[in-house]
Structures are given as structure tokens and as C-alpha cells.
Design a protein around this motif. Structure first.
Motif, mmCIF file in Angstrom:
data_model
loop_
_atom_site.group_PDB
_atom_site.id
_atom_site.type_symbol
_atom_site.label_atom_id
_atom_site.label_comp_id
_atom_site.label_asym_id
_atom_site.label_seq_id
_atom_site.Cartn_x
_atom_site.Cartn_y
_atom_site.Cartn_z
ATOM 1 N N GLY A 232 26.433 42.774 38.856
ATOM 2 C CA GLY A 232 27.326 41.961 38.414
ATOM 3 C C GLY A 232 28.177 42.187 38.091
ATOM 4 N N SER A 233 28.216 41.889 36.851
ATOM 5 C CA SER A 233 30.145 42.487 35.897
ATOM 6 C C SER A 233 30.016 43.198 35.320
ATOM 7 C CB SER A 233 30.025 41.065 34.414
ATOM 8 O OG SER A 233 28.292 41.278 33.848
ATOM 9 N N PHE A 234 29.160 44.345 35.854
ATOM 10 C CA PHE A 234 28.751 46.109 35.578
ATOM 11 C C PHE A 234 29.941 46.375 36.304
ATOM 12 C CE2 PHE A 234 27.990 45.206 31.354
ATOM 13 C CZ PHE A 234 26.065 43.755 30.996
ATOM 14 N N PHE A 235 29.540 46.514 37.444
ATOM 15 C CA PHE A 235 29.720 47.140 38.523
ATOM 16 C C PHE A 235 31.385 47.436 38.287
ATOM 17 C CE2 PHE A 235 32.156 46.464 43.263
ATOM 18 C CZ PHE A 235 31.563 47.697 43.493
ATOM 19 N N ALA A 236 31.020 49.216 38.803
ATOM 20 C CA ALA A 236 31.606 49.835 38.946
ATOM 21 C C ALA A 236 32.451 50.157 40.206
ATOM 22 C CB ALA A 236 31.557 51.317 38.503
ATOM 23 N N PHE B 132 35.380 49.153 27.376
ATOM 24 C CA PHE B 132 34.491 49.398 27.393
ATOM 25 C C PHE B 132 34.372 49.460 29.629
ATOM 26 C CE2 PHE B 132 30.305 46.495 30.248
ATOM 27 C CZ PHE B 132 29.112 47.359 29.972
ATOM 28 N N PRO B 133 34.540 48.337 30.930
ATOM 29 C CA PRO B 133 34.484 48.564 31.791
ATOM 30 C C PRO B 133 35.183 50.037 31.938
ATOM 31 C CG PRO B 133 35.542 46.225 31.261
ATOM 32 C CD PRO B 133 36.093 47.168 29.853
ATOM 33 N N GLU B 134 36.077 50.558 31.894
ATOM 34 C CA GLU B 134 36.501 52.175 32.330
ATOM 35 C C GLU B 134 35.986 52.539 31.756
ATOM 36 O OE1 GLU B 134 37.979 49.262 30.246
ATOM 37 O OE2 GLU B 134 40.246 49.419 29.689
ATOM 38 N N ILE B 135 35.414 52.919 30.476
ATOM 39 C CA ILE B 135 34.705 53.618 30.239
ATOM 40 C C ILE B 135 32.779 53.644 31.102
ATOM 41 C CG2 ILE B 135 33.602 55.001 28.891
ATOM 42 C CD1 ILE B 135 35.356 54.112 26.171
ATOM 43 N N ILE B 136 32.851 52.988 31.445
ATOM 44 C CA ILE B 136 31.133 53.224 32.142
ATOM 45 C C ILE B 136 31.927 53.057 34.050
ATOM 46 C CG2 ILE B 136 29.602 51.344 33.279
ATOM 47 C CD1 ILE B 136 29.923 51.849 30.331
ATOM 48 N N SER B 137 32.967 52.623 34.150
ATOM 49 C CA SER B 137 33.220 53.040 35.583
ATOM 50 C C SER B 137 33.956 54.363 35.673
ATOM 51 C CB SER B 137 34.842 51.875 36.034
ATOM 52 O OG SER B 137 33.587 50.648 35.876
ATOM 53 N N THR B 138 34.714 54.549 34.377
ATOM 54 C CA THR B 138 34.634 56.368 35.112
ATOM 55 C C THR B 138 33.083 57.172 34.750
ATOM 56 O OG1 THR B 138 36.283 55.928 33.632
ATOM 57 C CG2 THR B 138 35.607 58.157 33.460
ATOM 58 N N LEU B 139 32.787 56.459 33.862
ATOM 59 C CA LEU B 139 31.141 57.713 33.734
ATOM 60 C C LEU B 139 31.143 57.711 34.983
ATOM 61 C CD1 LEU B 139 29.869 56.485 30.411
ATOM 62 C CD2 LEU B 139 30.933 59.061 30.723
ATOM 63 N N ALA B 140 30.803 56.716 36.163
ATOM 64 C CA ALA B 140 30.273 55.729 36.846
ATOM 65 C C ALA B 140 30.575 56.636 38.374
ATOM 66 C CB ALA B 140 30.205 54.626 37.685
ATOM 67 N N LEU B 141 31.675 57.002 38.351
ATOM 68 C CA LEU B 141 32.238 57.334 39.312
ATOM 69 C C LEU B 141 33.256 59.309 39.241
ATOM 70 C CD1 LEU B 141 34.661 54.435 39.936
ATOM 71 C CD2 LEU B 141 31.753 54.731 41.073
ATOM 72 N N VAL B 142 32.935 59.391 37.500
ATOM 73 C CA VAL B 142 33.759 61.093 38.157
ATOM 74 C C VAL B 142 32.227 61.845 39.197
ATOM 75 C CG1 VAL B 142 34.608 60.625 36.409
ATOM 76 C CG2 VAL B 142 32.739 61.533 36.200
ATOM 77 N N PHE B 143 33.115 63.439 39.738
ATOM 78 C CA PHE B 143 32.241 63.573 40.429
ATOM 79 C C PHE B 143 31.446 65.166 39.203
ATOM 80 C CE2 PHE B 143 33.707 62.265 44.267
ATOM 81 C CZ PHE B 143 34.629 61.709 43.970
ATOM 82 N N GLU B 144 32.206 65.228 38.932
ATOM 83 C CA GLU B 144 31.539 65.745 37.426
ATOM 84 C C GLU B 144 31.467 65.165 35.961
ATOM 85 O OE1 GLU B 144 32.160 70.903 37.603
ATOM 86 O OE2 GLU B 144 33.626 69.925 35.735
#
Length: 879
Positions: free
Chosen positions: A424-428, A355-367
Motif C-alpha cells: 500500500g502506502s509503503f510501496f517502493a 521516510f519514503p526515499e530511505i525505504i524505497s532506496t533500501l528496497a531497490l538498491v542492488f547492493e
């Protein structure tokens, strides 16, 4: 739409309505009871229904097609769209409409991970049972097919079952007057299939589509149509995109008016039952204003799920800190008023893997990337991405095809995820750019042409630049990339390095054989769980804290373990292999305690042996570490070795490894012992936890640890596994005879002074036993015994036997006499002139240790033996 407002619809038709006399057919077909549109959607999802007055345009389009002439339209309509756009709700509405006009043959709502509803196994039999209930005239033809083909319900393909149990019985039944009249007056009959992409049997889906289209090609005037809904999966799209199928993209049927009607109705219902809203309206006038409502509708776009989520947030009855009137402006201004919605929605998947990897990736990718692209970028399976996202459809658009990207419903979700004070705990964390950079650096070298590989080529530099912004003085660390990774890990770990138990906690997480929960780690280390939370709170960028104390703690990436276990990289944060000893100790404590069934206690059962194996493998001087801990180590060795002691040649093979002063191959061991290499392999393959074995029989087998040798040669520790001096003597004998006969050195055997138990065992006694036992069976035994004993005496090995010097010398002469008297085969002259080193003996000799006192009776014995030697030599010379 999709609100479940009609989830308690009365069951107007089900299997219990099959005419009397046909109940046996139900028992034979064994249909899935909760696969049709009449199921209880509360317990058998999807729980989707069209909001009253919405989706009328797309429903009219589908009905118009279904009722049109077979001469001018297709037999199949495929409605496709992204997850959550309302396909299942529309399928339900169509099924209900055609059921009311008695033209619904059957319906099947696939749903992933629900047993038979996610497979093709009972697809045909379920539709056949519905066909018999809806059109009783078809039942005899179904029964006839079952009787004619006994294996039809067992081993037949789904295509064959559909032909025999559905298509052909329906075709035969439509020749009856009643059905012919219905068709001519009202139009064709319909089968509704929803969520075909949810079926896990992709091959079965393809066979179903292919055979269905082939049947309609062969029977163009059969009054039957299929309405199918799904996402645009490749295995479905490739079959349905042809001239026989009408295609409808649900995205093209999204209406602002539908959203407006939905929001207006929701607010009207709320105003009628909420006393706070009523009181507000009495004082301030209508709420919400038309301008606010229009702005909200525009913000929602075309997603009923997102609109429902926003409305639930606005009127949330559990939120006592504000009123609906106060929360609506927050929603319209896109400020933190949405944080509760986002946090509550994200929490639904927080417990799932990755979960953290997937959400952080969606939030930080440039495309934006498609699901497959996200999975490839993270190095996980696509289904793991879908599993996380399926619960988040209120805030994340899941695409309807494999090519379309995963997108946020609104950019405010990205703002939320990248602002730590809000999420909070969902922080990317911006430091997650490092992990994306790491994966990009791997994928860009593959040149595979996948979306993730193309993304990696285009955006690796951008992720590194973002990282540089958040790591002080990191510019000089960008080249080479691993140094940047090390700087990142060092930067994060430094935040907790001064906290109690930091080193123990990090070392434990990095060395465990399988992840443990925070509670399990605390139990294993004998500390409080709160102390682990305190350390990990600052490390979530690299070690995410699970949603509950029972879920396992996992490193964000394997590269972190590599960093921690490489002292040249991690420095202060190095996790030494010797820490396995501490874990061995803690596991032993938990193993010996009461069986509690807790995660730490369960782990200690297998973890104990794992950590001993790792300790022995990586710590050459482990003997020093296990001195205070011999009972546990001895128990480990005993358990491993006892399983094999009954195998042929076990003791000879172990002796060879234990007493050889250099590593020997499997082939070498077999030749020395005169046995087959496969027999050696059979023993050694089971000793991999304590002996290093390569995959090549000609490469050396490594017996790396002195403490294992000490265990085997100390009777008080090894018991029945003890390697006595007799094993040593036999090994030296085999080496001696091979050298004597073939002039071939196989081993360099350890000298007697390395033997740890000589003070307890009489070497002379064992040698005497050997010569007596081997008198008839083994050639050259006396020559060997004399050579061995004289060699060890000249080397000074028997200095550790004070007072036995003359006894040893006398025994040497006696053995020489016996050799000359009884061993007839070896060429004596050649043997006498052969240097020690050519017979398997090496080392320097001296005479300073040969000084000793001699008594008169001992002189007589020695003189007698020398006379025997002289007589034997004369006899051989005369011959």
C-alpha cells in the motif's frame, strides 16, 4: 532479551542514599537523575533487559574479565555491535550484578536526543555523585577538589572533571581498609558506560577515552575497570582499538539456544493465559509442534528484536480475524502473514522526513549500502537516515560500524515493499529507480571514492534498465538522461490529469514558498481536502502522501519542480509563473478573513508577498494581470518603499530609476546625483523584491516593470511616495549640467510624452517653480529650462496640451532672455552651437504642430521678450 520484562526493578541504590551530611554534595554536583541503571526505563529509554536465562555466555565472559587480576588483564572492555543486538540489556545485567556485590562505582546510559544524557556536560558530575553514594570514603576527596578549584564545575573539560571528581577520589579512597579488603577478596570495582555512540559530543567522547587510558597507564594497579558498550563509530573505534582495551564483538556471542529459550518461554506463557490456545491444545495436542518452533527459531536468526516482533504478530490479541495457530503457518511460509508486522513497524517512522526515499532506496538498491552511503545517495544527512531506521530495528538491521551495510532482517521485507497490493502506502515503486538513477548520474561525476559514488559507477546502468521495464516505449528515451526523467514525470502525472483541480493542485505544490499540508493546500485553493487526496493518490511515486493531513506535502525531488516550471519540458503540465497571481488572490482572501490560525491562513501572511514578488519577477507583462487587483499590488509597493523613504536621497534615486529609458549602474546613479555609491546601495539593497540588483556596482540596476513606474507617477495610488514632475525636471537638470560641463552622457531620460500625469499637472508651473527655487543655488538653471522647454516643444510633446502652444513659446523666449541676462559662466557661443543631442536631448523635430492662433496682447508680450533677448546678446557681444 530486550523485552523490558524487568523494567520495574526496585531501586536498590540512588542519590537519596548518600550518607547524611553529604546532601549538599548532591546539590553542588547536580547529577542527572535518570542516567544510571536504576532509572525508570519506561520513561527513560533504552528499555532493555536480558530475557531470563539468555546471554549467559557473554555475561560470564564480561564478569570473568572484570574480576580477573589487574596483572593479567586490561582496565577497559569494549562490547560493540549493531543497533538492537542487546548491548544495553547486557550493560544493565552487568551493572545489577556488580551492584549486588557492592563493587559498582557508577553507571551512565547515554541516549540520543535526551538533553544532558546525550552530552558530556554532566557526565563527570553524575559519576562523581554515584561514587560518593557507593563509596562514602570518596566523598571528602570530592568535596576537597571542588573547594580547591572553584571553576572545576564550570569551565573545566570533561577530562579534568573526571580526574578531579572520580579517578583521584576513588584512588585515594581505595587506600582505606574496607575498600582494600573488598578488592582483595572480591576483585576490582566497575563503572558501566552504555551507548557511548549516543553521545552527541564527539570531541568530549574522544577526550574522555584518551584521558581514561592515560590515567590507567599512569596508575596500572588502581582497582577500577570500565565496561563500555557502543556501536562501532569511527571516533570511538579509533581510540579504543589498542592494547589497553579488550574488544568483544557481540555478534560472536549470538546463540541459537538463547533464541530457542526465549521463544519457548514466550509460547509457554501464552499457553498458560490464552483460553483459545488452551482449548486448541486440549483438542489437537501441544502447540506449537517442535518442528514448527525449530523452523521459527531458524528463521529468527540471532535477533531478539525480530523474534519479539514475530511472536507479537503471532499472538496479537487485537487481530480477531485469525488465531495464533492460524498465523504461525503464515509466518513459517513467509507469505503475506508478515505484512501486518511490517506495516505496523514501518508506520512508526512514516511521519519522519525522507521516510519514503530511505525505504524505497533500501528496497531497490542492488547492493546494500552503509548509512553514510544511503545518505549520500539521497543527498541528505546521515542522522536523518538513522532517525528513520532507529524505530525499525525489528525488521531492519542497523549496522554497528560506519562501514557495514544496512540490511533487511529477511528478504521477505523486500518482497513486501515491492508488491503494491501488499504494502500500500509503503510501496517502493519501480519508478523510484529513476530517482536513484538521477542521483547516481550526479555522484558518479564526483569521483570522490565514497561508497555512494562507487555504487553509482557500478549500478547506474542497472537502475536505468529496471526503469525501462516499467515505462512503456522508454528505450529510445534513455539518452540523454533528462529526457528519461521527463518521460517518467509525464507518465506519472498523466494518471491524474483528468481529475478536477489537477492543474491548480500541482501548480500550487510546485510554487509554494514552503510546503503545506493537504489541509492547508485545500484551504488555500478553497477546495475539499478529499479532492487533493484523489489527485495525489496516483502520484505517490513523485509526490508522496504524508501519513496525516497535518504533515506537509513535498515533491520527491527538486528535479520535479524544474520539470513543472519549464514549459519546453513539461508541455501540458507546465506551471506558468502567472499562477502566482491566483495564489496572491487566494492569500489576500485568507489574510482578510478571520484569523483562524490554520496552516493555510498562517501561510497566506508571508506567502502573499512572496507570490507578488515572484509574479513581478517572472511575468514581464504583469501590468495586465494586476489591473483587476491594484489595491493589493499598491499595498505591496507601499510597504516596501515606505521603509526607505526617510533615507538620504531616496526620491532622487528612485526618480533616476523610474525616468531613465535604459538601465543604469549604481556608480552611474551616484555620479549623476553627485552622491556616494554607498548611499545608492543602501537604498537599493532594501528594494530587491521589486528591483533587480547585481552584485557589481558597475553592472546595471534593472527597473523592470511598467506597473511600478505607473504606481510611482500616479498620485492617487502612491500618495506620499508620488514622484512629481519636479523630480523629473531635477533629473533632467543634472543630466544637462553634466553634459554641458563634461560632454558626458550618463542617462537617456524618458521624454515628456511618456509622463502619465501631464494632463493633471502643469508642467509649465513646475518648471517655473524650479527656476525660481534654483535661482541662487543651481547654475545654468535658466539655460537648462529654456533648452528643456524648447526641445519638448519642437518634439511635439505639448500636443497633449491643446491651447497652451503660444504660452509655451512665450515662456521659451522669456527663459532664454533670463538665461542671457543672469547666467554668466557658460561660454554662450559654444552653448548656442551645441546640438541638442550633446546636451542630453535626442529625437527628431517637426514644425507641423506649431500652428496656432495669436492675439494682439500676446504679440506684445512675445515682442518684449524678444527685445530682451536681443539686448542681452548685444551686451554680451560688446563685452
Amino acid at each position: 532479551m530486550n523485552q523490558g520484562r524487568e523494567n520495574s526493578l526496585p531501586v536498590t541504590r540512588n542519590y537519596q542514599y548518600v550518607p547524611i551530611g553529604k546532601l549538599d554534595l548532591i546539590q553542588v554536583l547536580q547529577p542527572i537523575p535518570d542516567a544510571s541503571h536504576t532509572r525508570d526505563r519506561e520513561i527513560s529509554p533504552p528499555n532493555s533487559a536480558c530475557f531470563p536465562g539468555t546471554r549467559q555466555e557473554v555475561i560470564r565472559t564480561i564478569v570473568s574479565w572484570a574480576e580477573s587480576s589487574l596483572l593479567f588483564n586490561t582496565h577497559v572492555l569494549w562490547l560493540y555491535g549493531y543497533v538492537g543486538c542487546g548491548k544495553s540489556a547486557i550493560a544493565l545485567a552487568i551493572a545489577l550484578k556488580f551492584e549486588r556485590s557492592n563493587r559498582l562505582v557508577g553507571s551512565f546510559f547515554f541516549f540520543r536526543n535526551t538533553g544532558d544524557r546525550s552530552r558530556m556536560t554532566k557526565f563527570a558530575t553524575t559519576l562523581a555523585c554515584q561514587l560518593a553514594a557507593a563509596i562514602p570514603e570518596a566523598a571528602p576527596f570530592i568535596e576537597k577538589a571542588i573547594k580547591a578549584e572553584p571553576g572545576l564545575l564550570g569551565s573545566s573539560s570533561v577530562a579534568s572533571q573526571l580526574r578531579r571528581l572520580v579517578y583521584e577520589p576513588f584512588k585515594a579512597a581505595t587506600k582505606r581498609v574496607r575498600l582494600l579488603k573488598t578488592f582483595l577478596l572480591q576483585g576490582p570495582f566497575l563503572i558501566v558506560i552504555d551507548g557511548l555512540d549516543e553521545c552527541e559530543d564527539r570531541r568530549g567522547v574522544q577526550d574522555f577515552i584518551d584521558d581514561m587510558l592515560e590515567f590507567f597507564k599512569e596508575n596500572p594497579f588502581v582497582p577500577l575497570r570500565f565496561f563500555i558498550t557502543s556501536r562501532v563509530e569511527q571516533h570511538i573505534q579509533g581510540r579504543l582499538k589498542n592494547g589497553q582495551v579488550r574488544l568483544e564483538n557481540l555478534v560472536n556471542h549470538c546463540s541459537r539456544d538463547d533464541i530457542d529459550r526465549f521463544i519457548s518461554t514466550c509460547f509457554e506463557d501464552e499457553k498458560s493465559r490464552n483460553p483459545v490456545v488452551k482449548a486448541y491444545i486440549d483438542t489437537h495436542g501441544d502447540w506449537p509442534t517442535k518442528a514448527d518452533k525449530d523452523q521459527l527459531v531458524d528463521h529468527i536468526g540471532g535477533s531478539f528484536i525480530f523474534g519479539s516482533g514475530l511472536f507479537k504478530y503471532i499472538v496479537d490479541p487485537t487481530n480477531e480475524e485469525s488465531t495464533p495457530m492460524g498465523r504461525l503457518p503464515h509466518t513459517l511460509k513467509m507469505n503475506p502473514g508478515l505484512d501486518t508486522l511490517y506495516a505496523q513497524t514501518l508506520a512508526r517512522s512514516q511521519h519522519l522526513p525522507h521516510f519514503p526515499e530511505i525505504i524505497s532506496t533500501l528496497a531497490l538498491v542492488f547492493e546494500p549500502l552503509p548509512i553514510v552511503g544511503v545518505a549520500n545517495l539521497l543527498g541528505i544527512e546521515p542522522f536523518e537516515v538513522v532517525r528513520v531506521l532507529v524505530n525499525l530495528q525489528a525488521i531492519i538491521h542497523i549496522p554497528g560500524t560506519d562501514e557495514l551495510p544496512v540490511t533487511f532482517c529477511h528478504t521477505s521485507l523486500r518482497d513486501f515493499l515491492t508488491t503494491e497490493s501488499r504494502s500500500g502506502s509503503f510501496f517502493a515503486s519501480p519508478f523510484y529507480h529513476l530517482h536513484i538513477s538521477h542521483r547516481c548520474s550526479i555522484l558518479r561525476e564526483e569521483h570522490s571514492g565514497t561508497p555512494a559514488a562507487i555504487y553509482s559507477i557500478d549500478y547506474l546502468k542497472d537502475h536505468i534498465q529496471q526503469l525501462i521495464r516499467f515505462i512503456p516505449n522508454a528505450q529510445e528515451l534513455v539518452q540523454p538522461f533528462p529526457r528519461l526523467l521527463d518521460a517518467f514525470y509525464t507518465h506519472i502525472l498523466s494518471k491524474s490529469r483528468d481529475l478536477p483541480h489537477f492543474s491548480d493542485i500541482i501548480s500550487t505544490i510546485s510554487l509554494l514558498s514552503e510546503p503545506l499540508s493537504i489541509v492547508g493546500i485545500a484551504e488555500l485553493l478553497g477546495i475539499e481536502a478529499s479532492e487533493i487526496y484523489r489527485v495525489l493518490a496516483n502520484l505517490q511515486a513523485i509526490i508522496p502522501i504524508p501519513g496525516t493531513g497535518e504533515l506537509p506535502v513535498k515533491l520527491c525531488h527538486t528535479s520535479l519542480r524544474d520539470f513543472l516550471t519549464d514549459e519546453s519540458r513539461s508541455g501540458y503540465f507546465f506551471t506558468p509563473p502567472s499562477f502566482h497571481f491566483h495564489l496572491v488572490h487566494r492569500c489576500s482572501v485568507l489574510r482578510e478573513g478571520p484569523r483562524s490560525g490554520t496552516s493555510g491562513a498562517v501561510y497566506s501572511i508571508d506567502g502573499f508577498e512572496h507570490h507578488i514578488e515572484q509574479l513581478i519577477r517572472f511575468v514581464p507583462a504583469a501590468q495586465e494581470l494586476v489591473k483587476p487587483f491594484p489595491p493589493l499590488l499598491d499595498a505591496f509597493y507601499t510597504r516596501i518603499l515606505s521603509k526607505l523613504r526617510d533615507l538620504p536621497h531616496f526620491f532622487d534615486i528612485i526618480s533616476t530609476l523610474a525616468f531613465s529609458s535604459r538601465s543604469t549602474s549604481i556608480v552611474g546613479i551616484a555620479e549623476l546625483l553627485d552622491i556616494e555609491a554607498v548611499e545608492v546601495t543602501q537604498v537599493l539593497n532594501n528594494l530587491r523584491p521589486i528591483i533587480h540588483i547585481s552584485g557589481d556596482d558597475k553592472l546595471p540596476v534593472i527597473f523592470p516593470n511598467g506597473h511600478l513606474h505607473a504606481f510611482l507617477t500616479t498620485k492617487s495610488r502612491s500618495g506620499p511616495l508620488f514622484l512629481s514632475p519636479s523630480h523629473y525636471i531635477y533629473l533632467r537638470y543634472r543630466d544637462f549640467t553634466l553634459n554641458l560641463e563634461h560632454r558626458k552622457r550618463l542617462l537617456i531620460i524618458k521624454y515628456l510624452e511618456s509622463w502619465p500625469v501631464l494632463s493633471e499637472q502643469s508642467f509649465l508651473f513646475e518648471l517655473e517653480r524650479f527656476t525660481l527655487a534654483s535661482l541662487q543655488a543651481l547654475p545654468y538653471s535658466h539655460i537648462f529650462a529654456f533648452t528643456l522647454l524648447s526641445h519638448e516643444m519642437l518634439r511635439g510633446s505639448f500636443r497633449i496640451f491643446p491651447g497652451h502652444e503660444l504660452e509655451t513659446l512665450t515662456k521659451c523666449v522669456e527663459l532664454l532672455a533670463l538665461a542671457l541676462e543672469r547666467d554668466h559662466e557658460p561660454p554662450m557661443a559654444e552653448w548656442l552651437h551645441t546640438p541638442f543631442q550633446h546636451l542630453g536631448f535626442t529625437g527628431s523635430f517637426g514644425t507641423e504642430h506649431l500652428a496656432f492662433h495669436i492675439r494682439q496682447e500676446q504679440v506684445k508680450t512675445l515682442q518684449h521678450d524678444l527685445q530682451r533677448v536681443e539686448a542681452a546678446i548685444r551686451a554680451k557681444v560688446s563685452v
